[in-house]
Design a protein around this motif. Sequence first.
Motif, PDB file in Angstrom:
ATOM      1  N   ALA A  46       2.474  -5.771 -16.665  1.00 50.88           N
ATOM      2  CA  ALA A  46       2.394  -6.137 -15.248  1.00 50.88           C
ATOM      3  C   ALA A  46       3.387  -5.316 -14.418  1.00 50.88           C
ATOM      4  N   ILE A  47       4.586  -5.123 -14.943  1.00 52.99           N
ATOM      5  CA  ILE A  47       5.593  -4.321 -14.238  1.00 52.99           C
ATOM      6  C   ILE A  47       5.120  -2.885 -14.104  1.00 52.99           C
ATOM      7  N   ARG A  48       4.603  -2.307 -15.205  1.00 51.63           N
ATOM      8  CA  ARG A  48       4.117  -0.924 -15.158  1.00 51.63           C
ATOM      9  C   ARG A  48       2.997  -0.769 -14.142  1.00 51.63           C
ATOM     10  N   GLN A  49       2.076  -1.737 -14.116  1.00 53.40           N
ATOM     11  CA  GLN A  49       0.966  -1.664 -13.165  1.00 53.40           C
ATOM     12  C   GLN A  49       1.464  -1.791 -11.728  1.00 53.40           C
ATOM     13  N   THR A  50       2.461  -2.636 -11.499  1.00 50.40           N
ATOM     14  CA  THR A  50       3.026  -2.787 -10.159  1.00 50.40           C
ATOM     15  C   THR A  50       3.684  -1.490  -9.699  1.00 50.40           C
ATOM     16  N   VAL A  51       4.494  -0.891 -10.576  1.00 45.73           N
ATOM     17  CA  VAL A  51       5.161   0.362 -10.227  1.00 45.73           C
ATOM     18  C   VAL A  51       4.123   1.451  -9.980  1.00 45.73           C
ATOM     19  N   ARG A  52       3.114   1.513 -10.819  1.00 43.94           N
ATOM     20  CA  ARG A  52       2.049   2.507 -10.634  1.00 43.94           C
ATOM     21  C   ARG A  52       1.389   2.308  -9.270  1.00 43.94           C
ATOM     22  N   GLY A  53       1.170   1.049  -8.878  1.00 44.27           N
ATOM     23  CA  GLY A  53       0.586   0.766  -7.568  1.00 44.27           C
ATOM     24  C   GLY A  53       1.465   1.215  -6.428  1.00 44.27           C
ATOM     25  N   TRP A  54       2.801   0.996  -6.582  1.00 38.64           N
ATOM     26  CA  TRP A  54       3.730   1.452  -5.548  1.00 38.64           C
ATOM     27  C   TRP A  54       3.685   2.966  -5.410  1.00 38.64           C
ATOM     28  N   VAL A  55       3.697   3.670  -6.545  1.00 43.66           N
ATOM     29  CA  VAL A  55       3.666   5.136  -6.521  1.00 43.66           C
ATOM     30  C   VAL A  55       2.365   5.620  -5.879  1.00 43.66           C
ATOM     31  N   LYS A  56       1.288   4.982  -6.241  1.00 44.40           N
ATOM     32  CA  LYS A  56      -0.006   5.369  -5.669  1.00 44.40           C
ATOM     33  C   LYS A  56      -0.022   5.131  -4.158  1.00 44.40           C
ATOM     34  N   TYR A  57       0.507   3.994  -3.724  1.00 48.15           N
ATOM     35  CA  TYR A  57       0.501   3.636  -2.303  1.00 48.15           C
ATOM     36  C   TYR A  57       1.457   4.524  -1.498  1.00 48.15           C
ATOM     37  N   TYR A  58       2.736   4.580  -1.915  1.00 47.83           N
ATOM     38  CA  TYR A  58       3.740   5.311  -1.146  1.00 47.83           C
ATOM     39  C   TYR A  58       3.669   6.818  -1.368  1.00 47.83           C
ATOM     40  N   GLY A  59       3.040   7.246  -2.447  1.00 52.99           N
ATOM     41  CA  GLY A  59       2.911   8.666  -2.712  1.00 52.99           C
ATOM     42  C   GLY A  59       1.655   9.288  -2.114  1.00 52.99           C
ATOM     43  N   ARG A  60       0.890   8.493  -1.435  1.00 49.85           N
ATOM     44  CA  ARG A  60      -0.370   8.982  -0.846  1.00 49.85           C
ATOM     45  C   ARG A  60      -0.124  10.107   0.159  1.00 49.85           C
ATOM     46  N   PHE A  61       0.888   9.948   0.989  1.00 49.23           N
ATOM     47  CA  PHE A  61       1.230  10.950   1.986  1.00 49.23           C
ATOM     48  C   PHE A  61       2.666  11.395   1.757  1.00 49.23           C
ATOM     49  N   TYR A  62       2.883  12.670   1.739  1.00 48.46           N
ATOM     50  CA  TYR A  62       4.216  13.257   1.621  1.00 48.46           C
ATOM     51  C   TYR A  62       4.939  12.708   0.391  1.00 48.46           C
ATOM     52  N   ARG A  63       4.369  12.981  -0.760  1.00 49.80           N
ATOM     53  CA  ARG A  63       4.863  12.450  -2.042  1.00 49.80           C
ATOM     54  C   ARG A  63       6.322  12.812  -2.330  1.00 49.80           C
ATOM     55  N   SER A  64       6.766  13.964  -1.832  1.00 48.73           N
ATOM     56  CA  SER A  64       8.141  14.386  -2.121  1.00 48.73           C
ATOM     57  C   SER A  64       9.172  13.453  -1.512  1.00 48.73           C
ATOM     58  N   ALA A  65       8.775  12.605  -0.562  1.00 58.77           N
ATOM     59  CA  ALA A  65       9.713  11.625   0.007  1.00 58.77           C
ATOM     60  C   ALA A  65      10.130  10.606  -1.048  1.00 58.77           C
ATOM     61  N   MET A  66       9.385  10.530  -2.135  1.00 60.73           N
ATOM     62  CA  MET A  66       9.717   9.593  -3.213  1.00 60.73           C
ATOM     63  C   MET A  66      10.702  10.180  -4.222  1.00 60.73           C
TER      64      MET A  66
END
Length: 142
Positions: free
Chosen positions: A76-96
Amino acid sequence: MMLRGRLRKRLAECKLEMSPGKTKVVYCKDRERTEAYPEISFDFVGYTFRPRKSFSKEGELSVNFLPAMSGRAAKAIRQTVRGWVKYYGRFYRSAMNCIATHVDLHLAKWVARKYKRVHGSLAQAYEWLRRIQRARPGLFAH
């Protein structure tokens, strides 16, 4: 089973009931209880309780019945983190990148504490991690 009956009666006194599908009797196998039983682990509130290797107070390696994060909780934690990366990395991924840097810092601190070869040196721990990352680029997802 006599134990289940006694548990059912005690829970009823507290106005609770056992769930037949979820309730099981588990043998808490450890260094002193070494018999073989079919059920030696259980999950409860995100933890799996089972026999695990650990160091005793005397510094000897032994087996104790201990909790740790369950497989379902880790997934569940891995899926949540993956979702965050997918959501926040959608635009301007290098900001992460600041998050990846933070993860690297905590990995390096852990390596510096865990492995004697880096002698508690954060710089040596970072270099050790970099060598691993170059050798196995797919190992670290971040």
